[in-house]
Design an enzyme around this catalytic site. Structure first.
Site, PDB file in Angstrom:
ATOM      1  N   ASN A 152      10.630  -5.577  -4.372  1.00 52.99           N
ATOM      2  CA  ASN A 152       9.920  -4.841  -5.428  1.00 52.99           C
ATOM      3  C   ASN A 152       9.471  -3.446  -5.022  1.00 52.99           C
ATOM      4  O   ASN A 152       9.218  -2.599  -5.867  1.00 52.99           O
ATOM      5  CB  ASN A 152       8.758  -5.656  -5.999  1.00 52.99           C
ATOM      6  CG  ASN A 152       7.725  -6.013  -4.967  1.00 52.99           C
ATOM      7  OD1 ASN A 152       7.930  -5.819  -3.769  1.00 52.99           O
ATOM      8  ND2 ASN A 152       6.600  -6.548  -5.410  1.00 52.99           N
ATOM      9  N   LYS A 172      15.127  -4.285   8.206  1.00 59.39           N
ATOM     10  CA  LYS A 172      16.036  -5.190   7.484  1.00 59.39           C
ATOM     11  C   LYS A 172      15.580  -5.157   6.030  1.00 59.39           C
ATOM     12  O   LYS A 172      14.607  -5.817   5.652  1.00 59.39           O
ATOM     13  CB  LYS A 172      15.955  -6.613   8.061  1.00 59.39           C
ATOM     14  CG  LYS A 172      16.568  -7.699   7.163  1.00 59.39           C
ATOM     15  CD  LYS A 172      18.085  -7.556   6.975  1.00 59.39           C
ATOM     16  CE  LYS A 172      18.670  -8.638   6.065  1.00 59.39           C
ATOM     17  NZ  LYS A 172      18.440  -8.397   4.616  1.00 59.39           N
ATOM     18  N   ASP A 213      16.961 -15.296  10.835  1.00 55.60           N
ATOM     19  CA  ASP A 213      16.295 -15.960  11.965  1.00 55.60           C
ATOM     20  C   ASP A 213      16.607 -15.253  13.275  1.00 55.60           C
ATOM     21  O   ASP A 213      15.763 -15.143  14.157  1.00 55.60           O
ATOM     22  CB  ASP A 213      16.748 -17.425  12.079  1.00 55.60           C
ATOM     23  CG  ASP A 213      15.980 -18.318  11.117  1.00 55.60           C
ATOM     24  OD1 ASP A 213      15.071 -17.797  10.435  1.00 55.60           O
ATOM     25  OD2 ASP A 213      16.296 -19.527  11.047  1.00 55.60           O
ATOM     26  N   ASP A 229       7.459 -17.069   0.484  1.00 53.41           N
ATOM     27  CA  ASP A 229       7.289 -18.195   1.415  1.00 53.41           C
ATOM     28  C   ASP A 229       8.018 -18.029   2.748  1.00 53.41           C
ATOM     29  O   ASP A 229       7.621 -18.613   3.748  1.00 53.41           O
ATOM     30  CB  ASP A 229       7.868 -19.472   0.790  1.00 53.41           C
ATOM     31  CG  ASP A 229       7.004 -19.940  -0.357  1.00 53.41           C
ATOM     32  OD1 ASP A 229       5.942 -19.315  -0.558  1.00 53.41           O
ATOM     33  OD2 ASP A 229       7.396 -20.911  -1.030  1.00 53.41           O
ATOM     34  N   GLU A 278       2.404 -10.214   4.304  1.00 54.81           N
ATOM     35  CA  GLU A 278       1.815 -10.222   2.964  1.00 54.81           C
ATOM     36  C   GLU A 278       2.758 -11.045   2.099  1.00 54.81           C
ATOM     37  O   GLU A 278       3.920 -10.682   1.911  1.00 54.81           O
ATOM     38  CB  GLU A 278       1.660  -8.786   2.458  1.00 54.81           C
ATOM     39  CG  GLU A 278       0.719  -8.699   1.293  1.00 54.81           C
ATOM     40  CD  GLU A 278       1.455  -8.834  -0.007  1.00 54.81           C
ATOM     41  OE1 GLU A 278       1.454  -9.969  -0.545  1.00 54.81           O
ATOM     42  OE2 GLU A 278       2.030  -7.849  -0.468  1.00 54.81           O
ATOM     43  N   CYS A 337       3.065  -8.330  -6.170  1.00 54.82           N
ATOM     44  CA  CYS A 337       2.210  -9.376  -5.592  1.00 54.82           C
ATOM     45  C   CYS A 337       0.787  -9.227  -6.084  1.00 54.82           C
ATOM     46  O   CYS A 337       0.045 -10.201  -6.150  1.00 54.82           O
ATOM     47  CB  CYS A 337       2.282  -9.343  -4.071  1.00 54.82           C
ATOM     48  SG  CYS A 337       1.924  -7.733  -3.414  1.00 54.82           S
ATOM     49  N   THR A 338       0.398  -8.003  -6.452  1.00 54.09           N
ATOM     50  CA  THR A 338      -0.964  -7.765  -6.926  1.00 54.09           C
ATOM     51  C   THR A 338      -1.059  -7.806  -8.457  1.00 54.09           C
ATOM     52  O   THR A 338      -2.059  -7.360  -9.007  1.00 54.09           O
ATOM     53  CB  THR A 338      -1.455  -6.390  -6.445  1.00 54.09           C
ATOM     54  OG1 THR A 338      -0.435  -5.440  -6.749  1.00 54.09           O
ATOM     55  CG2 THR A 338      -1.748  -6.385  -4.958  1.00 54.09           C
ATOM     56  N   GLU A 347       3.094 -18.496  -8.980  1.00 55.48           N
ATOM     57  CA  GLU A 347       3.248 -17.103  -9.428  1.00 55.48           C
ATOM     58  C   GLU A 347       4.628 -16.904 -10.042  1.00 55.48           C
ATOM     59  O   GLU A 347       5.633 -17.095  -9.364  1.00 55.48           O
ATOM     60  CB  GLU A 347       2.969 -16.077  -8.324  1.00 55.48           C
ATOM     61  CG  GLU A 347       3.655 -16.232  -7.015  1.00 55.48           C
ATOM     62  CD  GLU A 347       3.475 -15.014  -6.106  1.00 55.48           C
ATOM     63  OE1 GLU A 347       2.941 -13.987  -6.523  1.00 55.48           O
ATOM     64  OE2 GLU A 347       3.914 -15.108  -4.948  1.00 55.48           O
TER      65      GLU A 347
HETATM   66  O1  G3H Z   1       4.109  -6.424  -4.391  1.00 53.31           O
HETATM   67  C1  G3H Z   1       3.295  -6.160  -3.519  1.00 53.31           C
HETATM   68  C2  G3H Z   1       2.750  -4.820  -3.383  1.00 53.31           C
HETATM   69  O2  G3H Z   1       2.073  -4.710  -2.146  1.00 53.31           O
HETATM   70  C3  G3H Z   1       1.868  -4.438  -4.524  1.00 53.31           C
HETATM   71  O3  G3H Z   1       1.621  -3.085  -4.496  1.00 53.31           O
HETATM   72  O4  G3H Z   1      -0.391  -2.988  -5.958  1.00 53.31           O
HETATM   73  O5  G3H Z   1       0.877  -0.944  -5.387  1.00 53.31           O
HETATM   74  O6  G3H Z   1       1.853  -2.629  -6.926  1.00 53.31           O
HETATM   75  P1  G3H Z   1       0.960  -2.386  -5.766  1.00 53.31           P
END
Ligand code: G3H
Length: 532
Positions: free
Chosen positions: A205, A228, A266, A283, A300, A334-335, A427
């Site tokens: 993303n 990577k 791996d 995960d 993260e 993720c946020t 999620e």
């Molecule tokens: O997708 C995970 C990112 O660390 C979220 O970043 O809050 O700038 O969209 P963001």
């Protein structure tokens, strides 16, 4: 003007001037809402027979494997690009050249390392459009957000260069007589030293921004780096790597291997030549943390960010933040706001306001700057659909009709979600947002803390005292008061509790994480006290 040939202070001043100039250009880029439709202009040395090369020891190379990996455009669902399927021998070579290059880099003055990073930041910004083009095609990021990601990345690199000068330019001096039983016979000098070779694995993303958020701290701290990239986003990452190539970093200091996780994943993360891993993703990070050896980890791994709406909140502000937080980049952050917990007495009003805003979201291709664009893979779309169907079967109230075409899923608010529905906990990473109606703040906190995630959360209330108490009770790495969760600004600490991660990110924390402390102790033959 070549920053490399200037002295420290002069270079710093010029760099700042350049930054101001770039900032104003940047603003016009952001304001311009450019529509990206052109085919990216590739640098020829990066491509052979339509396949992007990988970057090793300062050169663009074709893999000996003779294989490539397709990058599927989420919008067309057809192959957009191809990248090399690197093999384990090539990973070995990349890590060995990183090991050698790091030895000289660690002896390169800090101000010179910073200058090179400022240089790459400027080059990155000059290449905003071709890199953003790739983000549009590879990950269906809306064109305006793709541009923003690249510009933000340039800013991050520049800030990191300057923060590195401050953080790494300072050590500690301790004296022994502060500890019981000791005279003043020992002086301890500490400094921060590099770890060695850092492995960076960013997610699809933010393949550019979350790559540079690992690369820049690693390099300023005197480490070398192996990248990577995710397959979706690999070409944007290779273009970004080309900016480092143009900036003139020493050969082998930074490399980029592409290919299948099943072949080299791996092998990379368990490689004895790797001294630190910075990973952002899902995960897989948990699996990596179990297999990685004695190396520092920065992870993260996503979140189920809750948005708690109290009775005294500004409901218009809350609704705007829910829609922005829940549906930006189609919820693939993720946020992202991933569950709304609203007090029953105001739930109808809030849901109505949110729905009015959802109606205004545009849905379509990323090239048209639509708000909602196709999710990254068919597999993701199927997973999102499975959560929606589970909620449907269990009686959630659909505020919009569920609609999907290929990877494109229309924005959907699910009201009256209960805790026996999967979407209450999992999620979706898509444009589907559950609303759980609650009777008390305590119930909201219980729900948040029952999650295995603990990335961010947010609270909407006009009562700051109450907000602080709730924030303290929420088991989250960050709690936002009166705004949706977000990682930025990029120098803020960013961390997840529980399954959401290990360690803390943000520019300063990442620089610190990618160093270790070295002490030198001077032992005097007799106590010595400075008399002034
Ligand atoms: O997708 C995970 C990112 O660390 C979220 O970043 O809050 O700038 O969209 P963001």
């Amino acid at each position: 003007m070549n920053l490399l040939f200037m002295g420290g202070a002069q270079a710093q001043a010029t760099t700042l001037n350049n930054l101001w100039e770039l900032q104003s250009k940047t603003s016009s880029i952001n304001a311009g809402r450019a529509s990206i439709t052109s085919t990216t202009a590739y640098n020829e040395e990066m491509v052979e027979n339509d396949v992007f090369k990988y970057y090793s020891n300062g050169e663009w190379k074709v893999s000996n494997s003779g294989k490539c990996v397709p990058v599927i455009n989420p919008t067309t669902r057809k192959t957009q690009y191809k990248v090399q399927a690197c093999n384990q021998e090539e990973v070995d070579n990349v890590i060995e050249s990183a090991r050698i290059a790091q030895k000289s880099w660690a002896k390169t003055p800090l101000w010179k390392r910073a200058e090179l990073l400022h240089k790459v930041a400027a080059i990155l910004k000059q290449h905003t459009k071709p890199i953003a083009d790739c983000l549009v095609k590879e990950i269906a990021k809306p064109a305006k957000d793709a541009l923003t990601e690249v510009v933000r990345s340039g800013d991050l690199v520049s800030y990191c260069a300057e923060e590195g000068i401050r953080v790494l330019g300072r050590g500690n001096y301790l004296v022994s007589d502060s500890f019981p039983g000791n005279e003043r016979t020992k002086y301890c000098l500490t400094s921060k030293i590099p770890l060695g070779v850092v492995l960076a694995i960013p997610p699809f993303n933010y393949p550019v921004n979350l790559a540079v958020s690992k690369i820049a701290p690693a390099l300023i701290a005197g480490n070398s780096l192996v990248l990577k990239p995710p397959t979706q986003g690999a070409v944007a990452a290779l273009h970004m790597m080309h900016c480092f190539h143009l900036a003139g970093f020493p050969k082998g200091l930074i490399s980029c291997v592409t290919g299948k996780g099943s072949e080299i994943g791996d092998f990379l993360t368990m490689h004895p030549g790797i001294n630190c891993i910075s990973f952002t993703g899902g995960d897989t990070g948990i699996a990596i943390s179990k297999k990685a050896g004695m190396v520092p980890l920065q992870m993260e791994l996503g979140g189920k960010d809750a948005c708690i709406i109290l009775e005294d909140s500004d409901l218009d502000l809350a609704a705007s933040n829910i829609v922005k937080g829940g549906f930006s980049y189609s919820g693939q952050r993720c946020t992202a706001v991933k569950v709304v917990l609203v007090i029953e007495s105001i739930a109808d009003t809030l849901v109505k306001k949110v729905n009015e805003k959802i109606e205004k979201l545009t849905v379509g291709p990323p090239e048209d700057n639509c708000d909602i664009t196709p999710v990254v893979t068919e597999c993701s779309a199927n997973f999102i659909e499975s959560l929606v169907m589970d909620a449907k079967q269990k009686g959630a109230k659909f505020c919009q009709e569920y609609r999907r075409e290929g990877n494109l899923i229309w924005p959907l608010l699910l009201d009256c979600v209960r805790s026996d529905m999967r979407i209450a906990w999992e999620e979706p990473f898509g444009p589907v947002l559950p609303v759980i109606r609650i009777d008390s703040v305590e119930e909201a906190i219980r729900h948040c803390n029952a999650s295995n995630f603990g990335l961010q959360g947010c609270i909407f209330t006009k009562d700051i005292n109450k907000a602080i108490l709730i924030s303290d009770a929420m088991e989250m790495g960050t709690v936002q008061i009166n705004s949706a969760p977000a990682r930025g600004p990029d120098h803020f600490p960013f961390q997840g509790l529980k399954d959401s991660g290990i360690g803390s990110q943000g520019i300063t924390n990442s620089i610190n994480m990618m160093t270790k402390v070295k002490s030198t102790v001077i032992n005097l033959p007799a106590p010595s006290y400075t008399m002034g």
